[in-house]
Each structure stands twice: as C-alpha cells, then as structure tokens.
Design a protein around this motif. Sequence first.
Motif, PDB file in Angstrom:
ATOM      1  N   ILE A  51       9.277   1.592  -5.840  1.00 32.94           N
ATOM      2  CA  ILE A  51       7.912   1.403  -6.326  1.00 32.94           C
ATOM      3  C   ILE A  51       7.930   1.621  -7.830  1.00 32.94           C
ATOM      4  N   GLU A  52       7.443   0.633  -8.561  1.00 31.18           N
ATOM      5  CA  GLU A  52       7.400   0.707 -10.020  1.00 31.18           C
ATOM      6  C   GLU A  52       6.032   1.202 -10.454  1.00 31.18           C
ATOM      7  N   LEU A  53       6.029   2.355 -11.117  1.00 36.75           N
ATOM      8  CA  LEU A  53       4.785   2.943 -11.615  1.00 36.75           C
ATOM      9  C   LEU A  53       4.764   2.811 -13.128  1.00 36.75           C
ATOM     10  N   GLY A  54       3.834   2.018 -13.613  1.00 33.60           N
ATOM     11  CA  GLY A  54       3.761   1.710 -15.034  1.00 33.60           C
ATOM     12  C   GLY A  54       3.403   2.904 -15.891  1.00 33.60           C
ATOM     13  N   GLU A  55       3.579   2.697 -17.190  1.00 27.23           N
ATOM     14  CA  GLU A  55       3.360   3.775 -18.155  1.00 27.23           C
ATOM     15  C   GLU A  55       1.943   4.340 -18.099  1.00 27.23           C
ATOM     16  N   GLU A  56       0.974   3.523 -17.726  1.00 25.62           N
ATOM     17  CA  GLU A  56      -0.415   3.961 -17.746  1.00 25.62           C
ATOM     18  C   GLU A  56      -0.806   4.774 -16.507  1.00 25.62           C
ATOM     19  N   ILE A  57       0.022   4.759 -15.483  1.00 23.42           N
ATOM     20  CA  ILE A  57      -0.312   5.431 -14.217  1.00 23.42           C
ATOM     21  C   ILE A  57       0.022   6.918 -14.300  1.00 23.42           C
ATOM     22  N   ALA A  58      -0.896   7.752 -13.827  1.00 27.51           N
ATOM     23  CA  ALA A  58      -0.671   9.196 -13.799  1.00 27.51           C
ATOM     24  C   ALA A  58      -0.603   9.727 -12.372  1.00 27.51           C
ATOM     25  N   GLU A  59      -1.217   9.011 -11.428  1.00 34.94           N
ATOM     26  CA  GLU A  59      -1.300   9.541 -10.065  1.00 34.94           C
ATOM     27  C   GLU A  59      -1.406   8.398  -9.067  1.00 34.94           C
ATOM     28  N   VAL A  60      -0.792   8.588  -7.912  1.00 39.51           N
ATOM     29  CA  VAL A  60      -0.882   7.624  -6.812  1.00 39.51           C
ATOM     30  C   VAL A  60      -1.421   8.357  -5.591  1.00 39.51           C
ATOM     31  N   GLU A  61      -2.372   7.741  -4.915  1.00 42.28           N
ATOM     32  CA  GLU A  61      -2.929   8.301  -3.685  1.00 42.28           C
ATOM     33  C   GLU A  61      -2.671   7.366  -2.520  1.00 42.28           C
ATOM     34  N   PRO A  62      -2.580   7.882  -1.292  1.00 44.26           N
ATOM     35  CA  PRO A  62      -2.378   7.016  -0.124  1.00 44.26           C
ATOM     36  C   PRO A  62      -3.439   5.929  -0.050  1.00 44.26           C
ATOM     37  N   GLY A  63      -3.007   4.723   0.275  1.00 43.35           N
ATOM     38  CA  GLY A  63      -3.912   3.576   0.358  1.00 43.35           C
ATOM     39  C   GLY A  63      -4.014   2.781  -0.919  1.00 43.35           C
ATOM     40  N   ARG A 107       0.838  -1.197   0.000  1.00 39.63           N
ATOM     41  CA  ARG A 107       0.000   0.000   0.000  1.00 39.63           C
ATOM     42  C   ARG A 107       0.872   1.245   0.000  1.00 39.63           C
ATOM     43  N   ALA A 108       0.492   2.198  -0.810  1.00 38.88           N
ATOM     44  CA  ALA A 108       1.214   3.472  -0.840  1.00 38.88           C
ATOM     45  C   ALA A 108       0.847   4.302   0.377  1.00 38.88           C
ATOM     46  N   ALA A 109       1.871   4.900   0.997  1.00 40.88           N
ATOM     47  CA  ALA A 109       1.643   5.838   2.098  1.00 40.88           C
ATOM     48  C   ALA A 109       2.056   7.237   1.652  1.00 40.88           C
ATOM     49  N   PHE A 110       1.885   7.502   0.366  1.00 38.94           N
ATOM     50  CA  PHE A 110       2.307   8.779  -0.194  1.00 38.94           C
ATOM     51  C   PHE A 110       1.430   9.148  -1.384  1.00 38.94           C
ATOM     52  N   SER A 111       1.496  10.410  -1.740  1.00 36.56           N
ATOM     53  CA  SER A 111       0.856  10.900  -2.968  1.00 36.56           C
ATOM     54  C   SER A 111       1.942  11.156  -4.002  1.00 36.56           C
ATOM     55  N   TYR A 112       1.594  10.956  -5.276  1.00 35.55           N
ATOM     56  CA  TYR A 112       2.606  11.135  -6.326  1.00 35.55           C
ATOM     57  C   TYR A 112       1.901  11.340  -7.664  1.00 35.55           C
ATOM     58  N   ARG A 113       2.460  12.221  -8.464  1.00 36.70           N
ATOM     59  CA  ARG A 113       1.950  12.429  -9.812  1.00 36.70           C
ATOM     60  C   ARG A 113       3.075  12.241 -10.816  1.00 36.70           C
ATOM     61  N   LYS A 114       2.747  11.697 -11.965  1.00 33.89           N
ATOM     62  CA  LYS A 114       3.733  11.465 -13.006  1.00 33.89           C
ATOM     63  C   LYS A 114       3.094  11.629 -14.382  1.00 33.89           C
ATOM     64  N   LYS A 115       3.952  11.682 -15.390  1.00 29.64           N
ATOM     65  CA  LYS A 115       3.468  11.766 -16.757  1.00 29.64           C
ATOM     66  C   LYS A 115       3.110  10.370 -17.269  1.00 29.64           C
ATOM     67  N   PRO A 116       1.932  10.187 -17.823  1.00 27.62           N
ATOM     68  CA  PRO A 116       1.619   8.892 -18.449  1.00 27.62           C
ATOM     69  C   PRO A 116       2.570   8.636 -19.619  1.00 27.62           C
ATOM     70  N   GLY A 117       2.772   7.362 -19.929  1.00 27.27           N
ATOM     71  CA  GLY A 117       3.646   6.994 -21.036  1.00 27.27           C
ATOM     72  C   GLY A 117       5.093   6.807 -20.626  1.00 27.27           C
ATOM     73  N   ARG A 118       5.396   7.036 -19.364  1.00 22.06           N
ATOM     74  CA  ARG A 118       6.762   6.869 -18.883  1.00 22.06           C
ATOM     75  C   ARG A 118       6.734   6.018 -17.618  1.00 22.06           C
ATOM     76  N   ASP A 171      -2.679  -4.248  10.355  1.00 18.19           N
ATOM     77  CA  ASP A 171      -3.402  -5.380   9.771  1.00 18.19           C
ATOM     78  C   ASP A 171      -2.470  -6.445   9.180  1.00 18.19           C
ATOM     79  N   GLY A 172      -1.159  -6.315   9.461  1.00 20.17           N
ATOM     80  CA  GLY A 172      -0.217  -7.346   9.035  1.00 20.17           C
ATOM     81  C   GLY A 172       0.322  -7.183   7.642  1.00 20.17           C
ATOM     82  N   THR A 173      -0.031  -6.109   6.957  1.00 18.99           N
ATOM     83  CA  THR A 173       0.485  -5.856   5.619  1.00 18.99           C
ATOM     84  C   THR A 173       1.610  -4.828   5.698  1.00 18.99           C
ATOM     85  N   TYR A 174       2.104  -4.417   4.525  1.00 23.86           N
ATOM     86  CA  TYR A 174       3.168  -3.424   4.478  1.00 23.86           C
ATOM     87  C   TYR A 174       2.710  -2.229   3.656  1.00 23.86           C
ATOM     88  N   GLU A 175       3.221  -1.073   4.050  1.00 26.56           N
ATOM     89  CA  GLU A 175       2.984   0.127   3.260  1.00 26.56           C
ATOM     90  C   GLU A 175       4.317   0.768   2.908  1.00 26.56           C
TER      91      GLU A 175
END
Length: 418
Positions: A394-406, A344-355, A368-372
């Motif tokens: 954390i690997e953010l694929g080409e199709e991803i533009a934004e990551v939100e916590p959780g 699980r992401a514990a951060f916010s992040y924005r990136k350009k799609p296609g990269r 809850d026994g998981t990792y963030e």
Amino acid sequence: MAQLSDDCFAFGGPMRSLDDTAALIASRLTVVDETEIVKLAIADGRVLASDLVAPLPLPPFTNSAVDGYALRGDDLPGTVEKALPVSGRIQAGMAPDRHAAPGQAIRIFTGAPLPEGADTVYMQEDVRVDDTGRVILPTGLKRGANVRPAGEDVAAGKVVLQAGQRMRPQDVALAAALGMTQIDVRRKVRVAIFSTGNEIVAPGKVRGPAQLFDSNRFMLMAMLARLGCETTDLGILIDDSSLIADVLSEAAPGQDLILASGGVSTGEADCVKAAVESVGTLVFWRVAIKPGRPVAMGVIRGTAFIGLPGNPVASFVTFAHIARAAIFALAGARQQPPISRPVRAAFSYRKKPGRREYVRVSLRGTQDGTYEAVKFPREGAGMLSSLVQTDGLIELGEEIAEVEPGQTVQFLAYSDLY
C-alpha cells in the motif's frame, strides 16, 4: 558504453518527492548506445531501439468476422425476408474463385477473404436454409455487418510500436502478425552487483555464529533478470576499503551500473563509502521514503553507482522505485511508473506527513465483490517473510498522516515493481 560525468548526481537540496528522485535519476543517466538484432522469439522484455513500422495492413485483406453467408449490400432484404441461392463456398485460407454475383449468396467462414462485390455477411445462426438449398435472410441487417475491412486493425506505414517500448508478449504477437522475424533492440543493461559486510556469508558456505546468509544479492539479481539486465555477480565484499575499491575500479569499465546492497550509510565510517570516494564520487540523496534510508548515488570511472539499504524490505522497495528507474533510463525504455489500484484498508495506520511509506499487505475479497488490504502483522524492514506472505504494497503519499479501516488506499502488486 555510457560515460557519466563525476558530478552528474550532484544535487544541493533535500529530496522531498520520490517521483522527483526517479525523474532526476532518469534525466542524468545516458542511454546505452549499442543496439543489436534479436530473433522475435526471444524479444520479450527487450527495449526497441527504433520505431516499428507496419509493412502491411492488418488484416491484409477484407475478411469475414463470422461463419455465415456473404452477399452484396444491394441484395439485403427490405421489409420482408428474402431467399437467395448459394453459389459457392469460401473457407479460411482459400482465395475466392468467383465474384459475388447480384442476387446470390456465398457460404463463407471466419477469416476467409470476402469475394469481390460482397460487402456484408449474415451470421449462420441468424439465417435458415430451405429444402432447395436457398438461404433465407431475415430483415434488419445493415450493409457492412460482420466484415473486417483490410487495415481495420493497423494501417500500412503506421508506427505500431515506438522506440523505447519494452516488449511484452502482445507486442511480440503484433510484430509476428506483421511478418517480422527479428527486431532492432538496445543491448541489455549490464549491472554488476555485490553485497558487503563481514556479517554475511554466501548460501552454501559455513555460517559463523554471528553471521547471516546473504539474501539481498539473490533477490536483487532476480529483480534485475526480470528487467532484462545482464548481471555480473561480484559476490560478497568484506569490510576492507582497499579491496572494495580495487574490485569497483576493475568492474566499472565493463558495466553500465554497479549496484551495492548494504554497507552504505551517512554518519558512519563506512568501507563502501570510503572505497567509492577513493575511485570515484559519491553523494547521498535524502529520499523521504519508508522503509528505506538515504540512497547512495555515485560515478565510478564513468559508470553509475547505486547503494541500497541492507535490510531486505528496504532494499526491495528502494530497488523498485529508484534502481528500476535508473535501469529503464539506461535501457532507453519509456519510464513506466508502477500501476496502483484502489482497495479498501482493513487496518489502522499512522505515519509522518512529508514522507512516502509502503505497507506490506495481503488482499482478500469482500462480499460486495471488491478487495480489501490486510496489513502484515509485523513491520520490521528485515523480515523477508513479510514480502513472501503478502501480495504487494500500500502506497501512502506524503500528504497522508493516518489510515482508518474502510478508507480507500492505493495498492501496488509486487509483479508490477520489476
């Protein structure tokens, strides 16, 4: 020694996918053709040159999986418990000196061979012994219980490790269990490495007021060593095209790959670029990756050349995803993409799609026994502390533009990148 054509890396279009980049590199490199026999004790990390075939079954004989009592299946109790006399004792490493007679049990220990006629073993915890020495057998056990048949693990004649397998400790153990003392492997990939630039100086040397100590070369040599390469350190080459060209021309015939850190870029009057083009060919592959820049690929007198970015984090990431693929191809090893794990992401992040982008993170456990994943607070590609103080990417694929916590994201541990 592999000999590449000057145009083997020529490619007319943009590289949109990092996966395609690695696959294309692998397809255009030639496997080193020399092999050697090495002792099993030093085989970890080496690449098998031929299939490993089991010369015998594992286990080589039928044996007991537990400490207990061996008997014939015909003597199993029916609806009530049964008492059997104990006629012998077989320890591990001891050949049976008798058959399993009808109506009798034999004391046996884990790993000991089953006597002829016996096909079932009771665990000692499940039975009791009466005052006369007879073993009292409860009901409910099935014929064949607690027995390891010969060949249950590996059948004789089976290919247990395929050519191209990069040996791991468990692979070494399997070969040892089959009685092998040496194996046939590809020779180590030979890599010459250098850093370039008047702005860097080797650790231990006097550093000028506008200079930095060279760190990339040592990082990359460590990564090469973990991949089982035989490394030649060409040191730091100053910004002199003629000097660099002479060093490259002399080094190339004895190497499978020449790896450069820094000094290769598009759109600049660059000494390395000019030097490589004067003694070989050079192309730039536009790889959509961050951190990183265009990766230089080329051929110098039949030897592959890869130029990595000069910023440490970019150099680390491009080595892990591009140079690593090239080394596996040269070694004849099966390509092994790094294994990602969902967290699980514990951060916010924005990136350009296609990269494709890689974010440095630390992992922390949750209630809850998981990792963030906790993002490193700064993003500079020159910050070595960001690699030292984190657990992976954390690997953010080409199709991803934004990551939100959780949000679920894919984590790559550093230990899986080399």
